[in-house]
Design a protein around this motif. Structure first.
Motif, PDB file in Angstrom:
ATOM      1  N   SER A 238      40.715  48.540  33.184  1.00 51.75           N
ATOM      2  CA  SER A 238      39.968  47.897  32.583  1.00 51.75           C
ATOM      3  C   SER A 238      39.864  46.746  32.973  1.00 51.75           C
ATOM      4  CB  SER A 238      40.672  47.809  30.927  1.00 51.75           C
ATOM      5  OG  SER A 238      40.151  47.004  29.915  1.00 51.75           O
ATOM      6  N   HIS A 239      40.419  45.826  33.333  1.00 53.92           N
ATOM      7  CA  HIS A 239      39.816  44.571  33.694  1.00 53.92           C
ATOM      8  C   HIS A 239      39.201  44.654  34.980  1.00 53.92           C
ATOM      9  CE1 HIS A 239      42.769  43.224  30.590  1.00 53.92           C
ATOM     10  NE2 HIS A 239      41.997  42.687  30.247  1.00 53.92           N
ATOM     11  N   ALA A 240      39.565  45.262  35.668  1.00 53.90           N
ATOM     12  CA  ALA A 240      39.178  45.967  37.373  1.00 53.90           C
ATOM     13  C   ALA A 240      37.534  46.395  36.688  1.00 53.90           C
ATOM     14  CB  ALA A 240      39.729  46.609  38.648  1.00 53.90           C
ATOM     15  N   SER A 241      37.589  47.185  36.442  1.00 54.98           N
ATOM     16  CA  SER A 241      36.828  48.455  36.266  1.00 54.98           C
ATOM     17  C   SER A 241      34.910  46.457  34.943  1.00 54.98           C
ATOM     18  CB  SER A 241      36.087  48.975  35.032  1.00 54.98           C
ATOM     19  OG  SER A 241      36.822  49.610  36.022  1.00 54.98           O
ATOM     20  N   HIS A 242      35.597  45.638  34.321  1.00 51.23           N
ATOM     21  CA  HIS A 242      35.031  44.516  33.704  1.00 51.23           C
ATOM     22  C   HIS A 242      34.834  43.515  34.933  1.00 51.23           C
ATOM     23  CE1 HIS A 242      34.781  41.405  31.767  1.00 51.23           C
ATOM     24  NE2 HIS A 242      33.325  41.884  30.524  1.00 51.23           N
ATOM     25  N   GLU A 243      35.763  43.274  35.506  1.00 53.13           N
ATOM     26  CA  GLU A 243      35.484  41.904  36.393  1.00 53.13           C
ATOM     27  C   GLU A 243      34.648  42.957  37.536  1.00 53.13           C
ATOM     28  OE1 GLU A 243      36.459  39.156  36.086  1.00 53.13           O
ATOM     29  OE2 GLU A 243      37.845  39.680  34.309  1.00 53.13           O
ATOM     30  N   LEU A 244      34.545  43.178  37.972  1.00 50.29           N
ATOM     31  CA  LEU A 244      33.485  44.154  39.425  1.00 50.29           C
ATOM     32  C   LEU A 244      32.744  44.232  38.250  1.00 50.29           C
ATOM     33  CD1 LEU A 244      35.991  46.307  41.306  1.00 50.29           C
ATOM     34  CD2 LEU A 244      34.976  43.893  42.314  1.00 50.29           C
ATOM     35  N   LYS A 245      32.440  45.321  37.087  1.00 47.74           N
ATOM     36  CA  LYS A 245      30.623  45.116  36.699  1.00 47.74           C
ATOM     37  C   LYS A 245      30.436  44.478  36.689  1.00 47.74           C
ATOM     38  CE  LYS A 245      29.114  48.097  33.249  1.00 47.74           C
ATOM     39  NZ  LYS A 245      29.416  49.131  31.693  1.00 47.74           N
ATOM     40  N   THR A 246      30.543  43.178  36.303  1.00 48.76           N
ATOM     41  CA  THR A 246      30.015  41.881  35.983  1.00 48.76           C
ATOM     42  C   THR A 246      28.971  41.285  36.978  1.00 48.76           C
ATOM     43  OG1 THR A 246      31.570  41.116  34.142  1.00 48.76           O
ATOM     44  CG2 THR A 246      29.687  39.575  34.857  1.00 48.76           C
ATOM     45  N   PRO A 247      29.558  41.537  38.147  1.00 56.78           N
ATOM     46  CA  PRO A 247      28.781  40.508  39.452  1.00 56.78           C
ATOM     47  C   PRO A 247      27.632  41.932  40.051  1.00 56.78           C
ATOM     48  CG  PRO A 247      31.407  40.893  39.909  1.00 56.78           C
ATOM     49  CD  PRO A 247      30.869  41.047  38.918  1.00 56.78           C
ATOM     50  N   ILE A 248      28.342  43.041  39.613  1.00 57.57           N
ATOM     51  CA  ILE A 248      27.536  44.142  40.299  1.00 57.57           C
ATOM     52  C   ILE A 248      26.432  44.406  39.623  1.00 57.57           C
ATOM     53  CG2 ILE A 248      26.822  46.445  40.480  1.00 57.57           C
ATOM     54  CD1 ILE A 248      30.168  46.480  41.386  1.00 57.57           C
ATOM     55  N   ALA A 249      26.656  44.200  38.514  1.00 60.42           N
ATOM     56  CA  ALA A 249      25.366  44.345  37.233  1.00 60.42           C
ATOM     57  C   ALA A 249      24.460  42.749  37.644  1.00 60.42           C
ATOM     58  CB  ALA A 249      25.530  43.801  35.530  1.00 60.42           C
ATOM     59  N   SER A 250      24.920  41.422  38.180  1.00 62.63           N
ATOM     60  CA  SER A 250      24.457  40.570  38.188  1.00 62.63           C
ATOM     61  C   SER A 250      22.956  40.909  39.353  1.00 62.63           C
ATOM     62  CB  SER A 250      25.238  39.778  38.475  1.00 62.63           C
ATOM     63  OG  SER A 250      24.295  38.260  38.679  1.00 62.63           O
ATOM     64  N   VAL A 251      24.274  41.351  40.140  1.00 68.06           N
ATOM     65  CA  VAL A 251      22.806  41.590  41.870  1.00 68.06           C
ATOM     66  C   VAL A 251      22.446  42.931  41.289  1.00 68.06           C
ATOM     67  CG1 VAL A 251      23.893  42.640  44.249  1.00 68.06           C
ATOM     68  CG2 VAL A 251      25.164  41.421  43.533  1.00 68.06           C
ATOM     69  N   LEU A 252      22.635  44.033  40.410  1.00 71.33           N
ATOM     70  CA  LEU A 252      20.959  44.171  40.298  1.00 71.33           C
ATOM     71  C   LEU A 252      20.525  43.886  39.053  1.00 71.33           C
ATOM     72  CD1 LEU A 252      23.532  47.710  40.093  1.00 71.33           C
ATOM     73  CD2 LEU A 252      22.530  47.534  41.800  1.00 71.33           C
ATOM     74  N   ALA A 279      28.451  38.311  45.648  1.00 72.76           N
ATOM     75  CA  ALA A 279      29.151  39.021  46.612  1.00 72.76           C
ATOM     76  C   ALA A 279      30.557  38.484  46.711  1.00 72.76           C
ATOM     77  CB  ALA A 279      27.978  38.984  47.891  1.00 72.76           C
ATOM     78  N   ILE A 280      30.307  37.114  47.305  1.00 71.59           N
ATOM     79  CA  ILE A 280      31.923  36.125  47.435  1.00 71.59           C
ATOM     80  C   ILE A 280      33.013  36.559  46.249  1.00 71.59           C
ATOM     81  CG2 ILE A 280      32.102  34.287  47.525  1.00 71.59           C
ATOM     82  CD1 ILE A 280      29.984  33.332  49.383  1.00 71.59           C
ATOM     83  N   HIS A 281      31.988  36.793  45.635  1.00 69.21           N
ATOM     84  CA  HIS A 281      33.244  37.234  43.707  1.00 69.21           C
ATOM     85  C   HIS A 281      34.029  37.850  44.066  1.00 69.21           C
ATOM     86  CE1 HIS A 281      34.843  36.263  40.120  1.00 69.21           C
ATOM     87  NE2 HIS A 281      34.229  36.923  39.722  1.00 69.21           N
ATOM     88  N   MET A 282      32.463  39.241  43.986  1.00 71.03           N
ATOM     89  CA  MET A 282      33.843  40.504  44.192  1.00 71.03           C
ATOM     90  C   MET A 282      34.694  40.637  45.248  1.00 71.03           C
ATOM     91  SD  MET A 282      30.654  43.073  44.019  1.00 71.03           S
ATOM     92  CE  MET A 282      29.610  42.443  44.295  1.00 71.03           C
ATOM     93  N   ASP A 283      34.075  39.686  46.624  1.00 68.77           N
ATOM     94  CA  ASP A 283      35.023  39.684  48.102  1.00 68.77           C
ATOM     95  C   ASP A 283      35.632  39.143  47.926  1.00 68.77           C
ATOM     96  OD1 ASP A 283      35.411  40.464  50.780  1.00 68.77           O
ATOM     97  OD2 ASP A 283      36.132  37.995  50.544  1.00 68.77           O
ATOM     98  N   LYS A 284      36.251  38.592  46.738  1.00 63.26           N
ATOM     99  CA  LYS A 284      37.635  37.524  46.413  1.00 63.26           C
ATOM    100  C   LYS A 284      38.759  38.529  45.876  1.00 63.26           C
ATOM    101  CE  LYS A 284      39.484  33.432  45.034  1.00 63.26           C
ATOM    102  NZ  LYS A 284      38.857  31.702  44.406  1.00 63.26           N
ATOM    103  N   ILE A 285      37.817  39.305  45.272  1.00 59.34           N
ATOM    104  CA  ILE A 285      38.133  40.086  43.780  1.00 59.34           C
ATOM    105  C   ILE A 285      39.443  41.309  44.605  1.00 59.34           C
ATOM    106  CG2 ILE A 285      37.508  42.353  42.061  1.00 59.34           C
ATOM    107  CD1 ILE A 285      36.306  40.047  40.837  1.00 59.34           C
ATOM    108  N   ILE A 286      38.018  41.721  45.523  1.00 55.23           N
ATOM    109  CA  ILE A 286      38.679  42.894  46.451  1.00 55.23           C
ATOM    110  C   ILE A 286      39.663  42.344  47.513  1.00 55.23           C
ATOM    111  CG2 ILE A 286      38.605  44.743  48.573  1.00 55.23           C
ATOM    112  CD1 ILE A 286      35.670  44.506  47.431  1.00 55.23           C
TER     113      ILE A 286
END
Length: 455
Positions: A238-252, A279-286
Motif C-alpha cells: 500500500s505505502h510503496a504504491s502510494h510513494e511511487l505513485k506520487t512522483p510518477i504522477a508529478s512527472v506525468l 526521478a531522484i526521489h524514485m531512484d532513492k526509494i528503489i
C-alpha cells in the motif's frame, strides 16, 4: 495408517511379546516340574518292583508288607522289565513284545541310571544291587494325567492371551485417543485458519506442560510472525504504491502540461528540473527497497571491526555529506575506544546510524542534535536525540514498517524506508533499537550493539 492405529498396534505388539514371554516361561517351568515329578514316580516304581522281586530277604516283615502294598499301584500303561546285569538276560518278568536292546542295557550298566522321554512316554532305567547279584530294572509308562493337564494349561493360556490382547487393543485405542486429543484439537484449529484468523492462537491454558504444549506455543509464535508478515506486506504494498505513485504522477503531470503548448527554454528547464528531482526521489526509494530486500535474503560477512575507526569514519562521512548539520557530540565511557570491537559490517552499520541522524536533522528543522556515546560491560550504546516535531505515541510501534510515516510527518519529504532499513541492519548485528518521543518536544533513538573487547 493413522497415528492412533499405529500406536495401538505398536502397544499391542509390545504387550503381546511380553505376555507371550511370561506365558511361555510359566509353561516351560510347569512342564519341566511335571516331567521331573513323573520321572521320580517312575523311578520309585522301578525300585518298588525290584524290592518286590529281589529284596524280600533284605527287609523286615513290616518293610516288605509296605512294599507289597505299593506294588499294585501301577502308573498308566506301565511296563517293567528286569535283566541280569552280567549277561543282560531277562529274569522274573517275560519280555513279551517289549524288548530292550543291548546298547541301552549297557548304558544303564555303566551309568547306573538312565532317563528317556519319547513323545509322551517316559522311560527310567536303574542299576539294582542285591545280595543275589546285580540287576537292571527298566520301567516305562505314560504320563496321561500330566499330558492332559499341560494340554488344559495350553488352552487356558491361549484363551487368556486372546482375551488379554483384545482388551489391550481397545484400551490402547482409548489411550491413544486421549493422548492424541490435543494434537487433534491443534489440527482442527489449523484447518480453520485463514489470513484473517492467523492471529487467533491455539488455546494453551488447559494444556499440561509437555511437548504438545511447547508445540502449540511454537505454532502460535509462527502464526503471529506470519500474521505480522502479511500485515507488513499489505502495508508495504500500500505505502510503496502510494510513494511511487506520487512522483510518477508529478512527472506525468508536468510533462503533459508542458507539451500542451510551446514554451520558452527557461520553462522547459524548470519542468525538466522537477522531473529530475522526482526521478531522484524514485531512484532513492528503489535503492532503499533493493537494500531492504538484500538484507532479508543475503548473507553479509560479519567481521571483527575496530569501533574507534568506525565511529570517527562515520562522523566524518556524515559531516561531509551534510555540511550544515548541527551535532552536539558527547562521549561518556571509561573505556578506550581503540580497545572496543564489534562483530559486524562497518558499511551497513554506518548506513543505519547515518539514516537515524539524518532523520533527526530533517524532522527537527536543522536544530542541534545530541549524539551521545557510552558503553556497558556488554554493549556499545549510541543515543540520538533531536528537538523536532516528535512522534505520536500510537505510531511508535509502527515506525520500522516499510513506508510507514506518522501523520504529522506527511509535510516533510522522505521515502519512509530509512528507519526500516536501519532496524533491519541493527538486527543483523544482533543489536537493539528503541525509540522514545514526546509530540512537538523531542525524539530519542537508542542503538545498542554487542561489543567485543580486545584480547
Amino acid at each position: 495408517m493413522k497415528i492412533r492405529t499405529r500406536l495401538s498396534l505398536q502397544f499391542l505388539g509390545l504387550f503381546a511379546i511380553l505376555l507371550l514371554g511370561v506365558l511361555a516361561t510359566i509353561y516351560m517351568l510347569v512342564s519341566s516340574h511335571w516331567q521331573n515329578n513323573f520321572f521320580r514316580q517312575l523311578e520309585e516304581r522301578a525300585f518298588t518292583v525290584g524290592h518286590n522281586y529281589l529284596a524280600e530277604d533284605n527287609f523286615t516283615t513290616e518293610q516288605y508288607s509296605e512294599v507289597l502294598m505299593k506294588f499294585p499301584r501301577t502308573l498308566p500303561q506301565e511296563q517293567i522289565r528286569i535283566y541280569n546285569a552280567e549277561d543282560y538276560s531277562p529274569t522274573f518278568i517275560q519280555e513279551g513284545q517289549l524288548k530292550w536292546d543291548r546298547a541301552t542295557l549297557e548304558t544303564i550298566n555303566d551309568k547306573h541310571k538312565l532317563y528317556i522321554k519319547n513323545a509322551d512316554e517316559y522311560i527310567v532305567g536303574i542299576y539294582y544291587k542285591d545280595n543275589e547279584g546285580n540287576f537292571i530294572i527298566i520301567a516305562k509308562a505314560r504320563d496321561e494325567v500330566g499330558t492332559a493337564a499341560l494340554s488344559q494349561l495350553q488352552t487356558v493360556m491361549l484363551i487368556s492371551l486372546i482375551i488379554a490382547l483384545l482388551i489391550t487393543f481397545f484400551l490402547s485405542r482409548l489411550f491413544a485417543q486421549y493422548l492424541l486429543a490435543p494434537i487433534t484439537n491443534i489440527i482442527n484449529h489449523i484447518q480453520d485458519k485463514n489470513v484473517q484468523t492467523l492471529e487467533r492462537p491455539i488455546p494453551t491454558e488447559d494444556m499440561s506442560k509437555d511437548e504438545i504444549h511447547t508445540l502449540s506455543i511454537t505454532i502460535n509464535s509462527l502464526f503471529k510472525r506470519l500474521h505480522e508478515t502479511f500485515e507488513n506486506q499489505q502495508a508495504f504494498v500500500s505505502h510503496a504504491s502510494h510513494e511511487l505513485k506520487t512522483p510518477i504522477a508529478s512527472v506525468l503531470g508536468n510533462a503533459e502540461i508542458t507539451l500542451r503548448q510551446k514554451r520558452d527554454t527557461q520553462e522547459y528547464q524548470q519542468v525538466l528540473q522537477g522531473i529530475v528531482k522526482d526521478a531522484i526521489h524514485m531512484d532513492k526509494i528503489i535503492s532503499n527497497l533493493l537494500a531492504l530486500s538484500q538484507i532479508d535474503s543475503s548473507v553479509y560477512p560479519l567481521n571483527k571491526v575496530c569501533f574507534e575507526e568506525f565511529w570517527w569514519s562515520t562522523i566524518d562521512h556524515l559531516i561531509a555529506h551534510k555540511t550544515d548539520i548541527n551535532i552536539n557530540l558527547s562521549i561518556h565511557t571509561k573505556e578506550d575506544l581503540h580497545n572496543l570491537y564489534f562483530q559486524g559490517n562497518s558499511q551497513l552499520l554506518e548506513l543505519a546510524i547515518s539514516n537515524i541522524i539524518l532523520n533527526a536533522d530533517k524532522f527537527s528543522s536543522n536544530k542541534t542534535i545530541d549524539l551521545t556515546l557510552h558503553t556497558t560491560p556488554t554493549h556499545i550504546v549510541i543515543t540520538v536525540k533531536d528537538y523536532g516535531i516528535g512522534i505520536k505515541k500510537e505510531d511508535l510501534d509502527k515506525l520500522t514498517l516499510p513506508f510507514f510515516r506518522s501523520s504529522n510527518a506527511f509535510g516533510i519529504k522522505g521515502t519512509g524506508l530509512g528507519l526500516s532499513l536501519s532496524s533491519k541492519i541493527i538486527n543483523l548485528h544482533k543489536g537493539d533499537m528503541k525509540i522514545e518521543s514526546q509530540l512537538n518536544h523531542y525524539t530519542i533513538v537508542t542503538i545498542s550493539v554487542p561489543l567485543i573487547k580486545r584480547d
